[in-house]
Design a protein around this motif. Structure first.
Motif, PDB file in Angstrom:
ATOM      1  N   VAL A 193       0.906  -1.068  -0.022  1.00 13.31           N
ATOM      2  CA  VAL A 193      -0.102  -0.021  -0.050  1.00 13.31           C
ATOM      3  C   VAL A 193       0.908   1.340  -0.040  1.00 13.31           C
ATOM      4  O   VAL A 193       0.827   2.329  -0.805  1.00 13.31           O
ATOM      5  N   ARG A 194       1.988   1.195   0.760  1.00 12.65           N
ATOM      6  CA  ARG A 194       2.758   2.502   0.908  1.00 12.65           C
ATOM      7  C   ARG A 194       3.481   2.624  -0.340  1.00 12.65           C
ATOM      8  O   ARG A 194       3.597   3.901  -0.813  1.00 12.65           O
ATOM      9  N   ASP A 195       4.129   1.695  -0.946  1.00 14.88           N
ATOM     10  CA  ASP A 195       4.728   1.788  -2.280  1.00 14.88           C
ATOM     11  C   ASP A 195       3.702   2.023  -3.421  1.00 14.88           C
ATOM     12  O   ASP A 195       4.136   2.991  -4.159  1.00 14.88           O
ATOM     13  N   GLY A 196       2.515   1.753  -3.199  1.00 12.78           N
ATOM     14  CA  GLY A 196       1.585   2.253  -4.279  1.00 12.78           C
ATOM     15  C   GLY A 196       1.288   3.998  -4.016  1.00 12.78           C
ATOM     16  O   GLY A 196       1.090   4.564  -5.001  1.00 12.78           O
ATOM     17  N   LEU A 197       1.284   4.145  -2.818  1.00 12.45           N
ATOM     18  CA  LEU A 197       0.955   5.678  -2.426  1.00 12.45           C
ATOM     19  C   LEU A 197       2.324   6.346  -2.925  1.00 12.45           C
ATOM     20  O   LEU A 197       2.160   7.782  -3.385  1.00 12.45           O
ATOM     21  N   VAL A 198       3.496   5.930  -2.837  1.00 15.70           N
ATOM     22  CA  VAL A 198       4.714   6.647  -3.359  1.00 15.70           C
ATOM     23  C   VAL A 198       4.535   7.000  -4.624  1.00 15.70           C
ATOM     24  O   VAL A 198       4.849   7.828  -5.246  1.00 15.70           O
ATOM     25  N   GLU A 199       3.968   5.803  -5.529  1.00 18.56           N
ATOM     26  CA  GLU A 199       3.891   5.912  -6.837  1.00 18.56           C
ATOM     27  C   GLU A 199       2.897   6.819  -7.292  1.00 18.56           C
ATOM     28  O   GLU A 199       3.125   7.683  -8.214  1.00 18.56           O
ATOM     29  N   ALA A 200       1.783   6.959  -6.474  1.00 18.37           N
ATOM     30  CA  ALA A 200       0.697   7.964  -6.769  1.00 18.37           C
ATOM     31  C   ALA A 200       1.150   9.246  -6.696  1.00 18.37           C
ATOM     32  O   ALA A 200       0.772  10.180  -7.450  1.00 18.37           O
ATOM     33  N   ARG A 201       2.049   9.452  -5.890  1.00 22.25           N
ATOM     34  CA  ARG A 201       2.721  10.820  -5.456  1.00 22.25           C
ATOM     35  C   ARG A 201       3.313  11.250  -6.728  1.00 22.25           C
ATOM     36  O   ARG A 201       3.344  12.406  -7.319  1.00 22.25           O
ATOM     37  N   HIS A 202       4.091  10.208  -7.205  1.00 22.70           N
ATOM     38  CA  HIS A 202       4.786  10.508  -8.714  1.00 22.70           C
ATOM     39  C   HIS A 202       4.025  10.886  -9.921  1.00 22.70           C
ATOM     40  O   HIS A 202       4.246  11.371 -10.711  1.00 22.70           O
ATOM     41  N   LEU A 203       2.791  10.212  -9.604  1.00 27.17           N
ATOM     42  CA  LEU A 203       1.904  10.454 -10.783  1.00 27.17           C
ATOM     43  C   LEU A 203       0.932  11.628 -10.926  1.00 27.17           C
ATOM     44  O   LEU A 203      -0.281  11.547 -11.670  1.00 27.17           O
ATOM     45  N   LEU A 204       1.192  12.456  -9.707  1.00 27.08           N
ATOM     46  CA  LEU A 204       0.175  13.544  -9.692  1.00 27.08           C
ATOM     47  C   LEU A 204       0.176  14.307 -10.871  1.00 27.08           C
ATOM     48  O   LEU A 204      -0.955  15.248 -11.007  1.00 27.08           O
ATOM     49  N   VAL A 222      -9.782  -6.389  -5.934  1.00 27.69           N
ATOM     50  CA  VAL A 222     -10.477  -6.270  -4.398  1.00 27.69           C
ATOM     51  C   VAL A 222      -9.390  -6.439  -3.448  1.00 27.69           C
ATOM     52  O   VAL A 222      -9.719  -7.198  -2.367  1.00 27.69           O
ATOM     53  N   ALA A 223      -8.233  -5.823  -3.762  1.00 32.41           N
ATOM     54  CA  ALA A 223      -7.143  -5.773  -2.571  1.00 32.41           C
ATOM     55  C   ALA A 223      -6.699  -4.361  -2.144  1.00 32.41           C
ATOM     56  O   ALA A 223      -6.886  -3.591  -3.102  1.00 32.41           O
ATOM     57  N   ALA A 224      -6.569  -4.250  -0.940  1.00 31.16           N
ATOM     58  CA  ALA A 224      -6.204  -3.000  -0.528  1.00 31.16           C
ATOM     59  C   ALA A 224      -4.987  -2.047  -1.306  1.00 31.16           C
ATOM     60  O   ALA A 224      -5.329  -0.956  -1.699  1.00 31.16           O
ATOM     61  N   HIS A 225      -4.205  -2.868  -1.638  1.00 29.66           N
ATOM     62  CA  HIS A 225      -2.948  -2.323  -2.534  1.00 29.66           C
ATOM     63  C   HIS A 225      -3.469  -2.089  -3.758  1.00 29.66           C
ATOM     64  O   HIS A 225      -2.708  -1.003  -4.577  1.00 29.66           O
ATOM     65  N   ASP A 226      -4.347  -2.640  -4.454  1.00 27.97           N
ATOM     66  CA  ASP A 226      -4.980  -2.491  -5.780  1.00 27.97           C
ATOM     67  C   ASP A 226      -5.963  -1.162  -5.958  1.00 27.97           C
ATOM     68  O   ASP A 226      -6.647  -1.019  -6.679  1.00 27.97           O
ATOM     69  N   THR A 227      -6.465  -0.814  -4.654  1.00 26.32           N
ATOM     70  CA  THR A 227      -7.436   0.071  -4.477  1.00 26.32           C
ATOM     71  C   THR A 227      -7.104   1.544  -4.026  1.00 26.32           C
ATOM     72  O   THR A 227      -7.578   2.391  -4.703  1.00 26.32           O
ATOM     73  N   VAL A 228      -6.475   1.355  -2.875  1.00 28.35           N
ATOM     74  CA  VAL A 228      -6.255   2.611  -2.105  1.00 28.35           C
ATOM     75  C   VAL A 228      -5.422   3.521  -2.813  1.00 28.35           C
ATOM     76  O   VAL A 228      -5.735   4.859  -2.600  1.00 28.35           O
ATOM     77  N   PRO A 229      -4.279   3.311  -3.207  1.00 23.53           N
ATOM     78  CA  PRO A 229      -3.404   4.265  -3.879  1.00 23.53           C
ATOM     79  C   PRO A 229      -4.059   5.223  -5.032  1.00 23.53           C
ATOM     80  O   PRO A 229      -3.874   6.115  -5.105  1.00 23.53           O
ATOM     81  N   PHE A 230      -5.100   4.395  -5.858  1.00 20.53           N
ATOM     82  CA  PHE A 230      -5.599   5.043  -6.851  1.00 20.53           C
ATOM     83  C   PHE A 230      -6.560   6.047  -6.130  1.00 20.53           C
ATOM     84  O   PHE A 230      -6.628   7.117  -6.638  1.00 20.53           O
ATOM     85  N   ALA A 231      -7.397   5.495  -5.303  1.00 18.22           N
ATOM     86  CA  ALA A 231      -8.387   6.384  -4.636  1.00 18.22           C
ATOM     87  C   ALA A 231      -7.583   7.764  -4.173  1.00 18.22           C
ATOM     88  O   ALA A 231      -8.084   8.804  -4.091  1.00 18.22           O
ATOM     89  N   ILE A 232      -6.641   7.418  -3.260  1.00 20.34           N
ATOM     90  CA  ILE A 232      -5.966   8.490  -2.836  1.00 20.34           C
ATOM     91  C   ILE A 232      -5.352   9.616  -3.952  1.00 20.34           C
ATOM     92  O   ILE A 232      -5.386  10.763  -3.958  1.00 20.34           O
ATOM     93  N   TRP A 233      -4.826   8.979  -4.991  1.00 13.02           N
ATOM     94  CA  TRP A 233      -4.556  10.005  -6.136  1.00 13.02           C
ATOM     95  C   TRP A 233      -5.617  10.672  -6.590  1.00 13.02           C
ATOM     96  O   TRP A 233      -5.736  11.982  -6.671  1.00 13.02           O
TER      97      TRP A 233
END
Length: 294
Positions: A193-204, A222-233
């Motif tokens: 999840v954290r790795d995805g959020l870091v990537e989301a930060r780069h994709l802003l 339907v997994a947290a790491h497949d859902t939350v980073p995009f939603a946060i972006w």
């Protein structure tokens, strides 16, 4: 208890339910043209398990001023409506809790003892973040408590923490997207999840949700790491506009009701229910009466 806290949580719940209910309409093939045209399908729009579980989170906060895990588990089980779209493992677990099972053993035993890393803990938690916006560390701690009632895998817990902190930050006022994600990352442990959020930060810098979802995921797994980073972006780029946030999120497809519930709950934490489109709210199925404690 401060009325500001419960009002923030109630506003977040309204946005979560709106995102969930309208997002769920796009699983109906006849409504796909509405999504493509960014037009509203006919109402009424029914919400799903995302909202039903979020109502229990809100109720426990309103009555107990924090997460009491035993009370939350009992509420999930008592209010469980099989027809709201729960996953099979959650359906079985909540049925067993109603029959007297120990939620701690049942949650920990899912998926051969690894616990669920699904997005269910994240989809329901935004009202908690809004409620505890004045103390993000406490919001993160209580988000973890709320998650492990059903989802004990560290990634599911991290997803709930990220969404709760995001909602708390949104409730404190709109921020620059990069700063918003940076502050969320301060509370999220190492992992997918954290790795995805870091990537989301780069994709802003990207504006196309479909392209971003191809990289981060859109909840289809339907997994947290497949859902939350995009939603946060999606939330980070649209904290000041619920309609834009919804269409940005929904346009990426995938688990649309859940991604839109998460984004709706975060954005509405800052905007309040008065910042939601009136015409949209009128089309949403009312929240259950039990979710408004006397």
């Amino acid at each position: 208890m401060s009325h500001d806290r419960i009002d923030r949580a109630r506003g977040s719940l309204a946005g979560l339910a709106l995102g969930d209910a309208l997002g769920s309409q796009f699983f109906v093939p006849s409504n796909r043209s509405h999504l493509d045209a960014r037009s509203l399908p006919p109402g009424p729009w029914q919400w799903t398990d995302d909202t039903e579980m979020a109502c229990s989170v809100y109720l426990v906060l309103a009555v107990h001023r924090g997460i009491d895990q035993d009370v939350l588990a009992a509420s999930f089980a008592e209010r469980h409506d099989f027809d709201r779209g729960y996953g099979p493992s959650t359906n079985r677990m909540l049925r067993l809790v109603r029959e007297g099972g120990d939620w701690r053993e049942l949650a920990a035993g899912l998926f051969d003892g690894g616990g669920s890393w699904g997005n269910g803990a994240a989809m329901r938690v935004a009202p908690l973040g809004a409620f505890l916006a004045d103390d993000l560390s406490e919001a993160a701690r209580q988000a973890a408590l709320s998650a492990t009632v059903t989802h004990t895998h560290p990634e599911a817990v991290a997803g709930a923490v990220a969404v709760a902190v995001a909602a708390g930050l949104a409730a404190s006022g709109a921020q620059r997207p990069g700063t918003f994600i940076d502050r969320i990352l301060e509370h999220v442990p190492e992992g997918k999840v954290r790795d995805g959020l870091v990537e989301a930060r780069h994709l802003l810098t990207l504006s196309d949700a479909g392209t971003v979802a191809q990289i981060l995921g859109n909840g289809r797994a339907v997994a947290a790491h497949d859902t939350v980073p995009f939603a946060i972006w999606a939330a980070a780029r649209n904290l000041d506009d619920f309609e834009r946030a919804f269409w940005t999120t929904a346009s990426a497809g995938g688990d649309v009701d859940t991604t839109c519930a998460i984004v709706g709950g975060i954005v509405a934490s800052g905007l309040g229910s008065e910042g939601l489109p009136n015409g949209w709210l009128e089309a949403v199925e009312p929240l259950p009466s039990w979710a408004s404690p006397g």
